[in-house]
Enzyme design. Sequence first.
Site: not given
Length: 374
Positions: A25, A27, A59, A102, A185, A233, A310, A333
Amino acid sequence: MPQSKLFEPISIGGSTLANRIVIAPMCQYSAEDGKMTDWHLMHLGMLSQSGAGILTIEASAVLPEGRITYGDVGLWDDATEAAMARVLKGVRDWSDMPIAIQLAHAGRKASTAKPWDGGAQIAPDATNGWQTVSASDLPFAATDNAPTTLDRAGMDRVRDAFAEAARRSVRLGIDAIQIHAAHGYLLHQFLSPLSNRRSDEYGGSLENRMRFPLEVFDAVKAAVPEGYPVTVRLSGTDWVDSPEWTEGTWDSDSTVAISRELEARGCHAIHVSSGGLDPRQKIPVSPNYQVPLARAVKQAVSIPVIAVGLITEAHQAEAIVATGDADMVAVARTVLYDPRWPWHVAAELRASVTAAPQYLRSQPSTLKELFRPR
């Protein structure tokens, strides 16, 4: 050449995925009052043609005050559900890739500006701001407005909102749910002693700090059909070495403990990330830096474990799965930068991947077995 482990099918709950690449996920901060927009249709539509095993919707806040920013996606009422249904129809008209969601609540890290506007917290009485809530009244940053400590009624409201969002997810035909208990969160705020200073049955010991996140998990499980994939998660560590609070931090051993408890309660997979809870974190960012955290969970449970962070190269991803450090790898990413990353990984590993018929003629002449028609 040996067959790629990364491109072997895997079962999550009652679903079987074509390969072990998860689009995590991400955002987009492009919703309007929690409602998805055409940006999400373009974004998710693009990623649904990537060849990954499953695509995860960003999310999605279960309550308006659970959004990180005022531009976050939500799934808390009929209007947000209808907007998501419109986007999902557009994606599914052209892709059969499984889609997860999510479900999240940002807690004290809510009410912030969009990242490209600085990302700072917005005061409750300012435009696009609201009062945040958390396990305790400790702000994330010293300059932030302090959150309100959730009382029993507030906790019930959050728990029930997760369950209602789960029911909406099932109604939308979403294939799996991930509960967000990572990255600092709300559910992570209950788990970590750095953010949870409660003196009731939801604070203090590890057992007490796990209690509310497990109540949320149980409520989501009860809201969905038997066998429906529900995953979680987790942050494997807070990356805070010398806390002022003598009770310590959230760490790998804690993650293993809740992972075992989640498995016993019917969780279908654990996605292991890290950090995000405390500004004092010192994260040793490098390729595979979170894989040991996933490995620790993998050695403790029998359900699938997902590694992330990564992961950018084909043989790197293959090695994580082939050596048993994790069952799947998640990319975020990486796939924003290269939306056809699973294609390129499959090509390098001499594996096959699903492609839409409109794209079949792009198959390289030297890779006759790369594409499988959708």
